[in-house]
Write a protein that holds these residues in place. Sequence first.
Motif: not given
Length: 456
Positions: A9-20
């Motif tokens: 449902l949230f494919d359009d939300v970017p995924r980033v690391s904690v550091s970024k």
Amino acid sequence: MAKQKLEELFDDVPRVSVSKYTAAIKKILEGRIPPAWVIGEISNLRSQSSGHLYFSLKDPGAQVPAVMFRGQASRLGFVPKEGMQVLALGEISVYEPHGRYQLIVREMQESGEGRLFKEFERLKRKLADEGLFDAARKKPLPALPLRVAIVTSPTGAALQDFIRILKRRSWGGRLHVFPAKVQGAGSAQEIEEAIRYVNELGGYDLLVIARGGGSIEDLWSFNEERVARAVSESSIPVISGVGHEIDFTLGDFAADARAETPSAAAEMISSSYIETVDRLEAARVGLRDAVDEGLREYRREVDRLGRALKAVSPVSALERAFLRVDELSSRFGAAFRAAVYDRRNELRALDERLRAQDVGNRISRLRERLDRLERRLDRSLVERVVALRSRLDVAGATLRAISPEATLKRGYAILEDESGKPLASVSSVKKGASLRASLSDGRLTVSVDAVEAKDV
């Protein structure tokens, strides 16, 4: 229809690391929140052996972690204590390993100035509500300020810096100094009276109020309501150059323009002056060039018309005829002189050739040459004969010295076998063989008793 997974449902939300993600927060906070004076009470104070101070600033509604590094902490004029009310100048920073923000304190003052800051904020809101700081009230600065009044202390460094900048940048206007106390009791009244006096005199393009940096108490005269109102009501455009870059006064908000320092105010004035002078100079040069080019164009047109008129006039035709006659006369004279010169050279060459053809002199010279050659030939033949005779004598002596007869005379003998063939090696001789030995005065017949060969 298959049940859709939650993450789909949230494919359009970017995924980033904690550091970024933390780095993005750091960039937003540190890039958009400017430095500020923060009023609060010190709590959780810890002094490290390194000299750094760690504490929190709090008020009844919130608290913020803070750190003051050794360099700034060592310059404090007081000892921070738990529960002390302070005014801290700092900038926000994010400590990424712990994912928290904190205030990096650069300067800190005791609570007395905190009360002044509250008064500053109260007056600021009051005057802002009255519209004293509205942009619509601001007057534009003159493009070419040539008469400038400055209200400041005549003995302060701010005035000297102001004048030094104007001189260094070759400002060509006139500066009038109106002295006033800029700190302490009665200073606000003197500043207000000086501002109003300059306006009563009139004739000035610009008014500057200036003072060097200091604490909020040092600069408080420029935060007085009477000074802010005098600045706002001035009919002459006002530049406020009070304090350093981080200092703001009510006079700054009421003025038509704020300079970060007195020196920056001088640069604003001289920059405007220099730009205007440059534009005037460029306009003057452009106008002069345009006039010069127009005059040159008119001159070229007059010259062209004059040449055209001259080309069709009888006088011009007569002058061209005179020029043609002079040209032909010059060419004829030059050709005649060249012809005479060539004939003279031919005669001189013929005379020299005739003189060279004198037969008697040639025979005499040939005879002398023949005599010289004969003498050289005789000398050469004699020298050649002497040389050959000398070489022949040397060769004869050498031949005689190496002849067999000479060798035999020195006690040697030539051995021959019975057939008369000379012997060169003992290998061809056998025991009992009969040999002949030739000496210088005769021959002997000898018999070989033994043959001994040398070891080679």
